[in-house]
Scaffold this motif. Structure first.
Motif, PDB file in Angstrom:
ATOM      1  N   THR A 111     -22.895 -33.833  33.291  1.00 40.84           N
ATOM      2  CA  THR A 111     -21.803 -34.780  33.247  1.00 40.84           C
ATOM      3  C   THR A 111     -22.222 -35.909  33.612  1.00 40.84           C
ATOM      4  OG1 THR A 111     -21.241 -34.245  35.501  1.00 40.84           O
ATOM      5  CG2 THR A 111     -20.041 -33.228  34.062  1.00 40.84           C
ATOM      6  N   SER A 112     -21.741 -37.141  33.094  1.00 39.22           N
ATOM      7  CA  SER A 112     -22.147 -38.505  33.344  1.00 39.22           C
ATOM      8  C   SER A 112     -22.374 -38.851  34.989  1.00 39.22           C
ATOM      9  CB  SER A 112     -21.523 -39.543  32.539  1.00 39.22           C
ATOM     10  OG  SER A 112     -20.192 -39.433  33.057  1.00 39.22           O
ATOM     11  N   ASP A 113     -21.674 -38.239  35.869  1.00 38.35           N
ATOM     12  CA  ASP A 113     -21.821 -38.435  37.112  1.00 38.35           C
ATOM     13  C   ASP A 113     -22.654 -37.304  38.028  1.00 38.35           C
ATOM     14  OD1 ASP A 113     -19.989 -36.718  36.966  1.00 38.35           O
ATOM     15  OD2 ASP A 113     -18.120 -37.722  37.557  1.00 38.35           O
ATOM     16  N   THR A 114     -23.551 -36.763  37.242  1.00 35.69           N
ATOM     17  CA  THR A 114     -24.147 -35.506  37.818  1.00 35.69           C
ATOM     18  C   THR A 114     -25.128 -36.007  38.743  1.00 35.69           C
ATOM     19  OG1 THR A 114     -23.893 -33.918  36.141  1.00 35.69           O
ATOM     20  CG2 THR A 114     -26.027 -33.574  37.249  1.00 35.69           C
ATOM     21  N   GLY A 115     -25.432 -35.364  39.787  1.00 38.72           N
ATOM     22  CA  GLY A 115     -26.118 -36.216  40.984  1.00 38.72           C
ATOM     23  C   GLY A 115     -25.897 -37.213  41.610  1.00 38.72           C
ATOM     24  N   ILE A 116     -24.633 -37.793  41.577  1.00 39.00           N
ATOM     25  CA  ILE A 116     -23.752 -38.939  42.427  1.00 39.00           C
ATOM     26  C   ILE A 116     -23.307 -38.431  43.739  1.00 39.00           C
ATOM     27  CG2 ILE A 116     -22.167 -40.448  42.254  1.00 39.00           C
ATOM     28  CD1 ILE A 116     -22.519 -41.215  39.815  1.00 39.00           C
ATOM     29  N   GLU A 117     -23.709 -38.509  44.677  1.00 39.13           N
ATOM     30  CA  GLU A 117     -23.232 -38.289  46.120  1.00 39.13           C
ATOM     31  C   GLU A 117     -21.633 -38.114  45.961  1.00 39.13           C
ATOM     32  OE1 GLU A 117     -23.482 -38.757  50.691  1.00 39.13           O
ATOM     33  OE2 GLU A 117     -24.967 -39.824  49.599  1.00 39.13           O
ATOM     34  N   LEU A 120     -19.236 -32.985  42.399  1.00 33.28           N
ATOM     35  CA  LEU A 120     -19.801 -31.725  42.445  1.00 33.28           C
ATOM     36  C   LEU A 120     -20.369 -31.903  40.958  1.00 33.28           C
ATOM     37  CD1 LEU A 120     -16.604 -29.531  43.117  1.00 33.28           C
ATOM     38  CD2 LEU A 120     -18.579 -29.703  44.387  1.00 33.28           C
ATOM     39  N   GLY A 121     -21.524 -30.956  40.939  1.00 37.41           N
ATOM     40  CA  GLY A 121     -22.158 -30.838  39.697  1.00 37.41           C
ATOM     41  C   GLY A 121     -21.299 -30.142  38.694  1.00 37.41           C
ATOM     42  N   PRO A 122     -21.818 -29.838  37.534  1.00 39.55           N
ATOM     43  CA  PRO A 122     -21.027 -28.998  36.363  1.00 39.55           C
ATOM     44  C   PRO A 122     -20.805 -27.751  36.859  1.00 39.55           C
ATOM     45  CG  PRO A 122     -22.843 -30.282  35.300  1.00 39.55           C
ATOM     46  CD  PRO A 122     -23.070 -30.683  36.785  1.00 39.55           C
ATOM     47  N   GLU A 123     -21.693 -27.079  37.643  1.00 38.49           N
ATOM     48  CA  GLU A 123     -21.574 -25.614  37.978  1.00 38.49           C
ATOM     49  C   GLU A 123     -20.565 -25.413  39.048  1.00 38.49           C
ATOM     50  OE1 GLU A 123     -24.764 -27.255  38.267  1.00 38.49           O
ATOM     51  OE2 GLU A 123     -25.439 -26.375  36.510  1.00 38.49           O
ATOM     52  N   GLY A 124     -20.581 -26.644  40.069  1.00 38.59           N
ATOM     53  CA  GLY A 124     -19.379 -26.320  40.893  1.00 38.59           C
ATOM     54  C   GLY A 124     -18.167 -26.828  40.509  1.00 38.59           C
ATOM     55  N   ILE A 125     -18.130 -27.861  39.549  1.00 41.27           N
ATOM     56  CA  ILE A 125     -16.638 -27.989  38.815  1.00 41.27           C
ATOM     57  C   ILE A 125     -16.061 -26.819  38.088  1.00 41.27           C
ATOM     58  CG2 ILE A 125     -15.703 -29.466  37.097  1.00 41.27           C
ATOM     59  CD1 ILE A 125     -17.726 -31.742  37.741  1.00 41.27           C
ATOM     60  N   GLN A 126     -17.244 -26.050  37.223  1.00 34.14           N
ATOM     61  CA  GLN A 126     -16.874 -24.841  36.546  1.00 34.14           C
ATOM     62  C   GLN A 126     -16.175 -23.823  37.562  1.00 34.14           C
ATOM     63  OE1 GLN A 126     -16.941 -24.965  32.770  1.00 34.14           O
ATOM     64  NE2 GLN A 126     -15.415 -23.339  33.501  1.00 34.14           N
ATOM     65  N   LYS A 127     -16.732 -23.702  38.516  1.00 34.25           N
ATOM     66  CA  LYS A 127     -16.170 -22.743  39.603  1.00 34.25           C
ATOM     67  C   LYS A 127     -14.912 -23.084  40.091  1.00 34.25           C
ATOM     68  CE  LYS A 127     -20.832 -21.201  41.386  1.00 34.25           C
ATOM     69  NZ  LYS A 127     -21.936 -21.224  42.395  1.00 34.25           N
ATOM     70  N   GLU A 128     -14.839 -24.174  40.111  1.00 31.27           N
ATOM     71  CA  GLU A 128     -13.426 -24.690  40.864  1.00 31.27           C
ATOM     72  C   GLU A 128     -12.439 -24.473  39.579  1.00 31.27           C
ATOM     73  OE1 GLU A 128     -12.233 -26.029  43.843  1.00 31.27           O
ATOM     74  OE2 GLU A 128     -14.258 -25.426  44.620  1.00 31.27           O
ATOM     75  N   VAL A 129     -12.865 -24.877  38.594  1.00 33.23           N
ATOM     76  CA  VAL A 129     -11.869 -24.739  37.490  1.00 33.23           C
ATOM     77  C   VAL A 129     -11.622 -23.474  37.191  1.00 33.23           C
ATOM     78  CG1 VAL A 129     -11.578 -24.924  34.793  1.00 33.23           C
ATOM     79  CG2 VAL A 129     -12.211 -26.723  36.192  1.00 33.23           C
ATOM     80  N   ASP A 130     -12.684 -22.334  37.074  1.00 30.62           N
ATOM     81  CA  ASP A 130     -12.367 -21.026  37.022  1.00 30.62           C
ATOM     82  C   ASP A 130     -11.349 -20.390  38.177  1.00 30.62           C
ATOM     83  OD1 ASP A 130     -13.825 -21.198  34.577  1.00 30.62           O
ATOM     84  OD2 ASP A 130     -15.836 -20.356  35.511  1.00 30.62           O
ATOM     85  N   ALA A 131     -11.716 -20.844  38.973  1.00 36.51           N
ATOM     86  CA  ALA A 131     -11.118 -20.308  40.488  1.00 36.51           C
ATOM     87  C   ALA A 131      -9.806 -20.564  40.388  1.00 36.51           C
ATOM     88  CB  ALA A 131     -11.866 -20.469  41.903  1.00 36.51           C
ATOM     89  N   HIS A 132      -9.289 -21.762  39.974  1.00 35.82           N
ATOM     90  CA  HIS A 132      -7.963 -22.352  40.197  1.00 35.82           C
ATOM     91  C   HIS A 132      -7.482 -22.650  38.898  1.00 35.82           C
ATOM     92  CE1 HIS A 132      -8.695 -22.015  44.266  1.00 35.82           C
ATOM     93  NE2 HIS A 132      -9.996 -22.845  44.147  1.00 35.82           N
ATOM     94  N   PHE A 133      -7.528 -22.087  37.710  1.00 35.14           N
ATOM     95  CA  PHE A 133      -7.138 -22.602  36.346  1.00 35.14           C
ATOM     96  C   PHE A 133      -5.899 -22.843  36.302  1.00 35.14           C
ATOM     97  CE2 PHE A 133      -6.014 -21.843  31.959  1.00 35.14           C
ATOM     98  CZ  PHE A 133      -6.805 -23.133  31.257  1.00 35.14           C
ATOM     99  N   ASP A 134      -4.793 -22.035  37.145  1.00 35.14           N
ATOM    100  CA  ASP A 134      -3.346 -22.608  36.870  1.00 35.14           C
ATOM    101  C   ASP A 134      -3.373 -23.852  37.618  1.00 35.14           C
ATOM    102  OD1 ASP A 134      -2.860 -19.953  35.598  1.00 35.14           O
ATOM    103  OD2 ASP A 134      -2.139 -19.172  37.645  1.00 35.14           O
ATOM    104  N   ALA A 179      -8.834 -32.950  42.904  1.00 34.79           N
ATOM    105  CA  ALA A 179      -8.988 -31.495  42.883  1.00 34.79           C
ATOM    106  C   ALA A 179     -10.066 -30.738  42.155  1.00 34.79           C
ATOM    107  CB  ALA A 179      -7.712 -30.933  42.079  1.00 34.79           C
ATOM    108  N   PHE A 180     -10.872 -31.390  41.444  1.00 34.70           N
ATOM    109  CA  PHE A 180     -11.812 -30.458  40.750  1.00 34.70           C
ATOM    110  C   PHE A 180     -13.174 -31.322  40.600  1.00 34.70           C
ATOM    111  CE2 PHE A 180      -8.014 -28.991  39.012  1.00 34.70           C
ATOM    112  CZ  PHE A 180      -8.270 -27.402  39.161  1.00 34.70           C
ATOM    113  N   TRP A 181     -13.196 -32.337  40.707  1.00 33.95           N
ATOM    114  CA  TRP A 181     -14.684 -33.149  40.535  1.00 33.95           C
ATOM    115  C   TRP A 181     -15.423 -33.460  42.118  1.00 33.95           C
ATOM    116  CZ3 TRP A 181     -12.637 -31.880  36.500  1.00 33.95           C
ATOM    117  CH2 TRP A 181     -13.247 -31.912  35.013  1.00 33.95           C
TER     118      TRP A 181
END
Length: 190
Positions: A111-117, A120-134, A179-181
Motif C-alpha cells: 500500500t502507498s502508506d506501508t511503513g507509516i507509523e 497497519l501493513g497490508p498483512e494486518g489490513i487483510q487479517k482485519e478484513v478477513d476476520a470482519h468481512f461482514d 476500522a481496517f487501516w
C-alpha cells in the motif's frame, strides 16, 4: 434375423448422430465461473475511488485567497453531467470493494502508506478484513449510500446539498479507514 439386422443398422446409423445433438446447458454457474476479483482494494482506491471522490469534492466549493473569493460550481448541464458520471462510478465502486475474495493488495504490491507509523501493513489490513468481512461489506454499503446521496444532489443540480452530502461521503470513507487501516489501539481512541 432380418428384423435384428434392420434394428442394428438403425442403431449404428442413428447412434453417432445423437452425439451431434447439443446437450442442454445448465443455467447454474459454479463458483469458478462467477466473476472473480482481479484488482486489489488498493488498486481500486488508487484508480477509481480516490481520484473520482477528489474530483467530485474539488468541483464545488468556496476558495478564499489573497486574490479574492472563488466559487466553484458546475456552470452548465454538460459540467453537471460529467459530475453525474463520476458519482455513478463512485457509487458502483462500492460493489467492487464488497466482492468477497478481493485481496487488499495483490502479490508483490504494497500500500502507498506501508511503513507509516499508525497504519497497519497490508498483512494486518487483510487479517482485519478477513476476520470482519461482514463489517467491511457494511462499510462499503455506507460508502455506497453516501455516494448515492451525492448522485441525487448532482441530479438535482443543487450545490449546497452536494457540499453537505460530500461531508457524509468523507465520513463513510474515513469510517472504513479507521476500522481496517489503523491499528486496533487507534480504533479504541475513536
Amino acid at each position: 434375423m432380418k428384423k435384428t439386422a434392420v434394428a442394428l443398422l438403425a442403431l449404428f446409423t442413428l447412434w453417432p448422430l445423437s452425439a451431434c445433438q447439443k446437450k442442454p446447458q445448465s443455467n447454474a454457474q459454479t463458483s469458478s465461473e462467477l466473476p472473480q476479483p482481479v484488482a486489489s482494494v488498493h488498486d481500486l482506491m488508487l484508480t477509481i475511488v480516490d481520484p473520482t471522490a477528489d474530483s467530485l469534492w474539488d468541483s464545488v466549493g468556496t476558495i478564499v485567497t489573497k486574490a479574492g473569493i472563488e466559487e466553484r460550481r458546475p456552470k452548465n448541464d454538460a459540467e453537471w453531467e460529467v459530475l453525474r458520471q463520476k458519482a455513478i462510478l463512485l457509487t458502483e465502486s462500492a460493489n467492487l470493494l464488497a466482492l468477497k475474495g478481493r485481496r487488499v493488495v495483490n502479490p508483490g504490491q504494497i500500500t502507498s502508506d506501508t511503513g507509516i507509523e499508525g497504519v497497519l501493513g497490508p498483512e494486518g489490513i487483510q487479517k482485519e478484513v478477513d476476520a470482519h468481512f461482514d463489517q467491511f461489506r457494511d462499510k462499503a454499503l455506507a460508502f455506497q449510500l453516501a455516494s448515492i446521496k451525492t448522485l441525487r444532489a448532482i441530479e438535482k443540480k443543487d450545490p449546497e446539498e452536494f457540499v453537505n452530502v460530500g461531508g457524509q461521503l468523507e465520513r463513510a470513507c474515513e469510517g472504513c479507514h479507521v476500522a481496517f487501516w489503523y491499528p486496533p489501539s487507534a480504533k479504541t481512541k475513536q
